[in-house]
Design a protein around this motif. Structure first.
Motif, PDB file in Angstrom:
ATOM      1  N   MET A 252       0.564  -1.136   0.213  1.00 19.23           N
ATOM      2  CA  MET A 252       0.115   0.103  -0.015  1.00 19.23           C
ATOM      3  C   MET A 252       1.053   1.498   0.224  1.00 19.23           C
ATOM      4  O   MET A 252       0.709   1.972  -0.848  1.00 19.23           O
ATOM      5  N   ILE A 253       1.911   1.405   0.893  1.00 17.64           N
ATOM      6  CA  ILE A 253       2.799   2.480   1.046  1.00 17.64           C
ATOM      7  C   ILE A 253       3.581   2.511  -0.295  1.00 17.64           C
ATOM      8  O   ILE A 253       3.920   3.456  -0.788  1.00 17.64           O
ATOM      9  N   LYS A 254       4.032   1.495  -0.767  1.00 21.84           N
ATOM     10  CA  LYS A 254       5.107   1.255  -1.797  1.00 21.84           C
ATOM     11  C   LYS A 254       4.462   2.035  -3.009  1.00 21.84           C
ATOM     12  O   LYS A 254       5.049   2.651  -3.857  1.00 21.84           O
ATOM     13  N   GLU A 255       3.303   1.535  -3.297  1.00 24.10           N
ATOM     14  CA  GLU A 255       2.471   1.827  -4.547  1.00 24.10           C
ATOM     15  C   GLU A 255       1.670   3.083  -4.450  1.00 24.10           C
ATOM     16  O   GLU A 255       1.076   3.392  -5.424  1.00 24.10           O
ATOM     17  N   GLY A 256       1.677   3.656  -3.330  1.00 24.35           N
ATOM     18  CA  GLY A 256       0.734   4.936  -3.054  1.00 24.35           C
ATOM     19  C   GLY A 256      -0.832   4.741  -3.132  1.00 24.35           C
ATOM     20  O   GLY A 256      -1.472   5.463  -3.364  1.00 24.35           O
ATOM     21  N   SER A 257      -1.222   3.527  -2.619  1.00 22.78           N
ATOM     22  CA  SER A 257      -2.397   3.098  -2.679  1.00 22.78           C
ATOM     23  C   SER A 257      -2.999   3.639  -1.338  1.00 22.78           C
ATOM     24  O   SER A 257      -2.366   4.173  -0.484  1.00 22.78           O
ATOM     25  N   GLN A 258      -4.320   3.953  -1.575  1.00 19.48           N
ATOM     26  CA  GLN A 258      -4.946   4.464  -0.262  1.00 19.48           C
ATOM     27  C   GLN A 258      -5.833   3.626   0.592  1.00 19.48           C
ATOM     28  O   GLN A 258      -6.629   3.927   1.422  1.00 19.48           O
ATOM     29  N   ASN A 259      -5.936   2.449  -0.076  1.00 18.59           N
ATOM     30  CA  ASN A 259      -6.758   1.234   0.381  1.00 18.59           C
ATOM     31  C   ASN A 259      -6.246  -0.054   0.338  1.00 18.59           C
ATOM     32  O   ASN A 259      -5.733  -0.524  -0.687  1.00 18.59           O
ATOM     33  N   VAL A 260      -5.872  -0.749   1.710  1.00 21.78           N
ATOM     34  CA  VAL A 260      -5.090  -1.856   1.946  1.00 21.78           C
ATOM     35  C   VAL A 260      -5.995  -3.133   1.239  1.00 21.78           C
ATOM     36  O   VAL A 260      -5.419  -3.947   0.938  1.00 21.78           O
TER      37      VAL A 260
END
Length: 277
Positions: A252-260
């Motif tokens: 989630m952090i690596k890819e810049g996602s906002q939703n796990v």
């Protein structure tokens, strides 16, 4: 007047992994907002379709599987041995982790019957292996597991009922090297994942007591060390360190996602992409 997205619009933008900045946009009129929503949803759908096409034509493996392989390669090269242990554990094993009927984590456990449950953590099995490996291998004993764990977590952008844990441990090292070793292990994992600018923060855990957490905006990993009050339950007396990470949160952090939710095992998302696009 400051106008924000409607609840339905904001939910859809979150499902499509819109950035936090985009989700918090404000507008001067409803018409401006609705026009912006149509434009942004269209762009996010195009981006999602492109990512799915890359999965089909190039990558052919979801990011979760790729990350798991990268971690296995990095850890085995550093002398750690991978283990694979059962997903179903006993109530007795959980109680030896102090998770008994009155423990806060007890209500989050998926029980199969009165004596067995789906593991909410990897630690009970690793403790069990330590006890036998101490007879068979020289110290320090370095083992790790990457496996699925299950908890009845509250729904939200940071929690999953079914998630993938990495737990790496080192048993039988000098007492005065434990803190430094934890920092080295955190660096090893975070460098492998490709996340920098993270912090190590002291926290308190309902199972392990005082811990050292790996944080970048959110908690990504948590560590513990022994001798620990739990060790006697397992017949462990040597100093040790252990650190665990949630792989979906790392992605989630690596890819810049906002939703796990988009990073894990799902029939709604594939490789981070909402399928109803």
């Amino acid at each position: 007047m400051s106008i924000t997205w409607t609840p339905i619009q904001k939910q859809r933008l979150q499902e499509l992994n819109a950035s936090e900045v985009l989700q918090e946009m404000c507008f001067e009129s409803h018409q401006e907002r609705d026009r912006a929503y149509q434009e942004q949803e269209h762009l996010l759908v195009i981006r999602g379709k492109q990512k799915l096409q890359e999965l089909l034509e190039t990558n052919r493996r979801p990011s979760l599987s790729v990350l798991e392989q990268q971690l296995v390669e990095a850890l085995t090269q550093e002398g750690f041995v991978q283990v694979v242990t059962p997903t179903i554990i006993s109530k007795t094993a959980l109680a030896k982790m102090s998770v008994s009927d009155d423990h806060p984590l007890f209500s989050q456990v998926f029980w199969l019957d009165s004596k067995r449950c789906l593991r909410p953590m990897l630690a009970p099995n690793l403790y069990t292996l330590w006890r036998d490996l101490l007879r068979l291998w020289e110290k320090p004993i370095r083992i790790f597991e990457i496996g699925t764990c299950y908890r009845k977590e509250s729904k939200g952008s940071l929690h999953l009922n079914e998630f993938t844990m990495l737990n790496l441990t080192e048993l039988g090292l000098p007492l005065d090297q434990r803190h430094q070793r934890l920092k080295e292990l955190a660096d090893l994992v975070m460098n492998t994942v490709g996340i920098d600018d993270y912090q190590l923060e002291s926290e308190s855990s309902v199972v392990y007591g005082d811990t050292l957490d790996v944080v970048k905006g959110i908690e990504l990993g948590s560590s513990a060390m022994g001798p620990h009050v739990l060790d006697d339950q397992w017949g462990i007396f040597d100093p040790w360190v252990g650190i665990g990470f949630g792989l979906e949160r790392l992605l989630m952090i690596k890819e810049g996602s906002q939703n796990v939710q988009s990073m894990g095992r799902s029939l709604t998302y594939l490789n981070g992409v909402r399928l109803n696009i």
